[in-house]
Design an enzyme around this catalytic site. Structure first.
Site, PDB file in Angstrom:
ATOM      1  CG  HIS A 187      73.324 -63.758  32.503  1.00  0.00           C
ATOM      2  ND1 HIS A 187      74.226 -62.785  32.811  1.00  0.00           N
ATOM      3  CD2 HIS A 187      72.271 -63.237  32.171  1.00  0.00           C
ATOM      4  CE1 HIS A 187      73.669 -61.405  32.630  1.00  0.00           C
ATOM      5  NE2 HIS A 187      72.423 -61.944  32.123  1.00  0.00           N
ATOM      6  CD  GLU A 429      70.579 -52.278  32.209  1.00  0.00           C
ATOM      7  OE1 GLU A 429      70.668 -53.413  32.537  1.00  0.00           O
ATOM      8  OE2 GLU A 429      70.839 -51.999  31.120  1.00  0.00           O
ATOM      9  CG  ASP A 453      73.630 -54.459  34.769  1.00  0.00           C
ATOM     10  OD1 ASP A 453      74.952 -54.988  35.032  1.00  0.00           O
ATOM     11  OD2 ASP A 453      73.144 -54.880  33.797  1.00  0.00           O
ATOM     12  CB  CYS A 500      63.060 -55.681  33.414  1.00  0.00           C
ATOM     13  SG  CYS A 500      64.418 -54.811  32.564  1.00  0.00           S
TER      14      CYS A 500
HETATM   15  C1  PEP Z   1      69.117 -55.983  34.608  1.00  0.00           C
HETATM   16  O1  PEP Z   1      70.526 -55.500  34.445  1.00  0.00           O
HETATM   17  O2  PEP Z   1      68.584 -55.717  35.665  1.00  0.00           O
HETATM   18  C2  PEP Z   1      68.654 -56.533  33.246  1.00  0.00           C
HETATM   19  C3  PEP Z   1      67.393 -56.968  33.399  1.00  0.00           C
HETATM   20  O3  PEP Z   1      69.628 -56.802  32.394  1.00  0.00           O
HETATM   21  P1  PEP Z   1      70.468 -58.211  32.381  1.00  0.00           P
HETATM   22  O4  PEP Z   1      70.334 -58.832  33.665  1.00  0.00           O
HETATM   23  O5  PEP Z   1      70.279 -58.996  31.292  1.00  0.00           O
HETATM   24  O6  PEP Z   1      71.830 -57.283  32.458  1.00  0.00           O
HETATM   25 MG    MG Z   2      71.628 -55.118  32.783  1.00  0.00          MG
END
Ligand code: PEP
Ligand code: MG
Length: 589
Positions: A187, A429, A453, A500
């Site tokens: 993150h 995911e 994920d 996404c």
């Molecule tokens: C993902 O897992 O690709 C996603 C968009 O969610 P996050 O990165 O918030 O886990």
């Molecule tokens: Mg995710």
């Protein structure tokens, strides 16, 4: 030093070292001229430590007088001529940095203590050690708490940065980020990219080679960190920084154009956001809506648990700002690397496989009800959709939808307006969701593929562990086959597909993704939108299909990655340039 580039651009500035508990002392040779400056720096650190000790003593007095008396020892030690003078002497004679000189002085003292056979004095040894560590911290770096004290432009260098630390950062002053920990989709990278600041993760031994105040270059294009560069190197990177800035500017020329292939296939380019504050700047990048609102950051930034009203007000602001363009709000995805106060689950042995995403929301009905009602109420003001994270079976969607119906009933009783036909989607995911995608599709209006994920779980590679980052391979044939299968199933079921995860915003992957099958939306960090749009506007879907067909024949992830890289370099010399200098070039074709 090399690391993993997670947010593009070049940052040049002063290092601000966090995580000082992890430092090790390095010896730097300094010139005769620099010794006076170094002595002064050491004296300032002593003065700062004295002030801190007085402050701690004041606080301690309020709790217990006795405790405060103990702290006097520290002040006495700080006034101790031997400790201070011996260190200054060492700086001058050895021509070294203050940290090394102080550490040497400490070691000499500690040896003396070892030879003393007196328990009282032995106790003082720990006091001395602790005090020297505090002075060292003042010399070298800063504590995590000091993030909010940054008042000048800096580049943060640290072992790791939690999402809540990232929220605390004074965004205007942080020009770049480098961490020792973290993989491709941690993150830190997601946040840095959202703010448009260059970032690198996975830089080994960073904190032991960096001091606060060092000149540092963070090359988020090539994944390189340079400490105290020579004038020549500096010139080279100032040029690269400027080239990249101009390149991004040139790209912004396309923001009002549609993301449409040469043969007329349109894709919507949406933004991933982590806070409502980002919404105001989205128009700058030609974003057509919000494809993923990661609501967990809203929880992590709060001091108390946000309730229905706070959530509703936050969401409403985003929705109104987006003015009827789609806004996909994801229900809470706390867990794994995103933890929050009361609802954190620290004692999980394996949090990636633990109570996260939809599992947590189903286990805590009040938490989910507040979220759903907040989203529903905001839906009255625009084009809102709900997205459930970390789905691993159709049953979870059915359960969540039952909660959604209850939330709707409550609002009806309270006569609060909302969109009765609000669309519901599931994040894909987990391998389980990808394999049983046909079951999932029956329960939702759309699916959104969370490749961050999905790749982690498909390949069994932790997305935030730098030691396996080389195995985190988005172009692995298993990933590509899985994506193709999801797209094909969604097409058969006539349901919308969005991507996404970070892969959706990687222009290197755009052509391949389009070639794999049906995609309605790509959602990404906003800065990536113009780059992805450029690729889409330059290709034909037919060519993309051919590229995907070729790649699907290959079994080696690295072979696929270099095949794609070469194909993209030929088509887009400026964007995927081998020397990554981002100099303006014309397409030889
Ligand atoms: C993902 O897992 O690709 C996603 C968009 O969610 P996050 O990165 O918030 O886990
Ligand atoms: Mg995710």
């Amino acid at each position: 030093m090399k690391g993993i580039a997670v947010s593009k651009g070049v940052a040049i500035g002063k290092a601000y070292l966090l995580d000082s508990t992890k430092f090790c002392i390095v010896k730097h040779q300094i010139s005769e001229l620099e010794t006076e400056k170094e002595v002064e720096r050491f004296r300032q650190a002593i003065e700062k430590t004295k002030l801190q000790m007085t402050e701690i003593k004041k606080r301690a007095e309020k709790i217990a007088d006795k405790y405060a008396v103990i702290l006097d020892t520290y002040s006495l030690l700080l006034d101790d001529d031997i400790l201070v003078n011996e260190t200054i002497e060492k700086i001058k004679t050895h021509k070294t940095n203050a940290e090394w000189a102080l550490n040497e002085t400490l070691n000499n003292f500690l040896k003396l203590f070892d030879n003393i056979n007196d328990d009282y004095l032995k106790g003082k040894k720990d006091d001395l050690d602790l005090l020297v560590q505090t002075i060292l911290k003042n010399l070298i770096g800063h504590s995590q708490e000091s993030l909010s004290e940054i008042h000048e432009p800096v580049i943060i260098a640290t072992h790791s940065l939690s999402p809540s630390d990232t929220i605390m950062m004074p965004k205007n002053f942080v020009k770049g980020l480098v961490t020792e920990a973290g993989g491709k989709t941690s993150h830190v990278g997601i946040f840095a990219a959202a703010l448009g600041i260059p970032a690198i993760t996975g830089v080994k031994a960073l904190t032991s080679k960096t001091n606060s105040g060092d000149q540092i270059i963070v090359d988020g294009i090539d994944g390189e960190v340079i400490i105290n560069p020579s004038n020549e190197t500096m010139k080279q990177y100032v040029k690269k920084q400027e080239n990249y800035r101009k390149y991004e500017e040139r790209l912004l020329a396309n923001i009002h154009q549609l993301a449409e292939t040469l043969d007329g296939h349109q894709i919507k380019l949406l933004a991933n956001i982590e806070s409502n504050q980002e919404v105001k700047t989205l128009h700058k990048f030609g974003v057509e809506g919000v494809g993923l609102y990661r609501t967990e950051f809203l929880y992590m930034a709060a001091t108390t648990m946000p309730g229905e009203r706070e959530l509703y007000e936050d969401f409403k602001q985003v929705v109104q700002e987006m003015d009827n363009r789609p806004v996909v709000i994801r229900t809470l995805d706390i867990g794994m690397d995103k933890q929050f106060g009361d609802i954190r689950n620290d004692n999980e042995v394996n949090p990636a496989l633990g109570l996260r995403g939809i599992r947590l929301s189903l286990a805590k009905p009040q938490l989910m009800a507040d979220q759903l009602k907040g989203i529903l109420r905001a839906s009255f003001y625009g084009n809102v959709k709900i997205l459930y994270p970390m789905i691993s079976s159709a049953t979870e969607i059915i359960q969540a939808n039952t909660m959604l119906e209850e939330a709707k009933n409550h609002l009806r009783q309270e006569q609060i307006p909302f969109n009765e036909d609000i669309e519901v989607g599931a994040m894909i995911e987990t391998p389980a969701a990808a394999i049983c995608i046909d079951h999932i599709l029956k329960e939702v209006d759309f699916v959104s593929v969370g490749t961050n994920d999905l790749i982690q779980y498909l390949l069994a590679v932790d997305r935030v562990n730098e030691s396996v980052a080389h195995l985190y391979q988005p172009f692995h044939p298993s990933v590509l086959r899985t994506l193709k299968n999801i797209m094909q199933s969604a097409e058969n079921a006539d349901k919308k597909v969005s991507i996404c995860g970070e892969l959706g915003g990687d222009p290197m992957a755009t052509m391949l993704l389009l070639g794999l099958g049906k995609i309605d939306d790509l959602s990404m960090e906003p800065h990536a939108v113009p780059k992805v749009k450029k690729v889409i506007r330059t290709i034909r879907l037919e060519e993309a299909r051919q590229l995907a067909d070729d790649v699907l024949q290959m079994s080696c992830p690295n072979e696929i990655a270099s095949f794609i890289t070469n194909a993209m370099r030929v088509r887009f010399p400026e964007d995927f340039d081998r020397d990554l200098s981002f100099e303006e070039k014309s397409n030889p074709a």
